[in-house]
Design a protein around this motif. Structure first.
Motif, PDB file in Angstrom:
ATOM      1  N   GLU A 169      26.944 -18.872 -43.825  1.00 50.35           N
ATOM      2  CA  GLU A 169      25.782 -18.617 -42.985  1.00 50.35           C
ATOM      3  C   GLU A 169      25.043 -17.419 -43.570  1.00 50.35           C
ATOM      4  O   GLU A 169      25.655 -16.418 -43.941  1.00 50.35           O
ATOM      5  N   GLN A 177      25.515 -12.266 -44.859  1.00 49.06           N
ATOM      6  CA  GLN A 177      26.252 -13.503 -45.109  1.00 49.06           C
ATOM      7  C   GLN A 177      27.612 -13.451 -44.437  1.00 49.06           C
ATOM      8  O   GLN A 177      28.174 -12.374 -44.233  1.00 49.06           O
ATOM      9  N   SER A 186      17.872 -17.693 -39.866  1.00 49.14           N
ATOM     10  CA  SER A 186      19.179 -18.033 -40.427  1.00 49.14           C
ATOM     11  C   SER A 186      19.188 -19.400 -41.081  1.00 49.14           C
ATOM     12  O   SER A 186      18.336 -20.256 -40.820  1.00 49.14           O
ATOM     13  N   PHE A 233      18.557 -25.026 -42.222  1.00 49.35           N
ATOM     14  CA  PHE A 233      17.902 -23.754 -41.927  1.00 49.35           C
ATOM     15  C   PHE A 233      17.045 -23.877 -40.681  1.00 49.35           C
ATOM     16  O   PHE A 233      16.590 -24.952 -40.316  1.00 49.35           O
ATOM     17  N   ASP A 234      16.859 -22.724 -40.033  1.00 49.31           N
ATOM     18  CA  ASP A 234      16.032 -22.663 -38.835  1.00 49.31           C
ATOM     19  C   ASP A 234      14.573 -22.956 -39.190  1.00 49.31           C
ATOM     20  O   ASP A 234      14.084 -22.481 -40.213  1.00 49.31           O
ATOM     21  N   VAL A 244      21.812 -14.796 -42.792  1.00 45.75           N
ATOM     22  CA  VAL A 244      20.829 -14.291 -41.845  1.00 45.75           C
ATOM     23  C   VAL A 244      19.912 -13.348 -42.621  1.00 45.75           C
ATOM     24  O   VAL A 244      20.386 -12.399 -43.252  1.00 45.75           O
ATOM     25  N   ARG A 273      22.135 -22.052 -43.669  1.00 40.50           N
ATOM     26  CA  ARG A 273      23.480 -22.263 -44.224  1.00 40.50           C
ATOM     27  C   ARG A 273      23.346 -22.777 -45.645  1.00 40.50           C
ATOM     28  O   ARG A 273      22.392 -23.480 -45.981  1.00 40.50           O
ATOM     29  N   GLU A 316      31.197 -16.381 -43.945  1.00 34.39           N
ATOM     30  CA  GLU A 316      31.752 -17.725 -44.070  1.00 34.39           C
ATOM     31  C   GLU A 316      32.001 -18.291 -42.686  1.00 34.39           C
ATOM     32  O   GLU A 316      32.546 -17.609 -41.818  1.00 34.39           O
ATOM     33  N   VAL A 317      31.558 -19.531 -42.491  1.00 34.66           N
ATOM     34  CA  VAL A 317      31.722 -20.217 -41.217  1.00 34.66           C
ATOM     35  C   VAL A 317      32.054 -21.684 -41.503  1.00 34.66           C
ATOM     36  O   VAL A 317      31.245 -22.392 -42.122  1.00 34.66           O
TER      37      VAL A 317
END
Length: 107
Positions: A51, A43, A7, A88-89, A53, A9, A45-46
């Protein structure tokens, strides 16, 4: 089958460019790897951001290693993609599929 999940953003302004990057650059490379079975970009919205994934499907961890290298959990993020992301992760997660129901012809 193994699902690799990662994931990140981004901003609403960069979302389309990121999805297009995946479509034009990433997917053709993945399709060339033996053991790659498919991908989804999700996707939502946060808190004023988007976000993302990314889930890819693979036959095995060995197939994932053909993509990610010896450390299968390492995130693979090209510089061009990183420039579109706000965070990002650094690691991907892998899940063995215990059950899947997707009859042919159904979305």
């Amino acid at each position: 089958m193994i699902v690799r999940s990662w994931s990140a953003r981004t901003t609403r302004a960069h979302l389309s460019a990121y999805v297009e990057h995946v479509r034009r650059r990433v997917l053709p490379e993945l399709r060339a790897i033996d053991g790659f079975r498919g991908a989804s970009v999700l996707q939502r919205e946060v808190d004023g951001a988007v976000e993302i994934v990314v889930q890819t499907q693979w036959d095995s961890l060995e197939a994932i290693r053909r993509f990610a290298g010896a450390d299968a959990g390492r995130a693979v993020v090209e510089d061009a993609a990183a420039a579109m992301l706000t965070e990002f992760d650094q690691r991907a997660k892998h899940y063995e599929v215990a059950l899947e129901d997707n009859p042919e012809g159904r979305a």
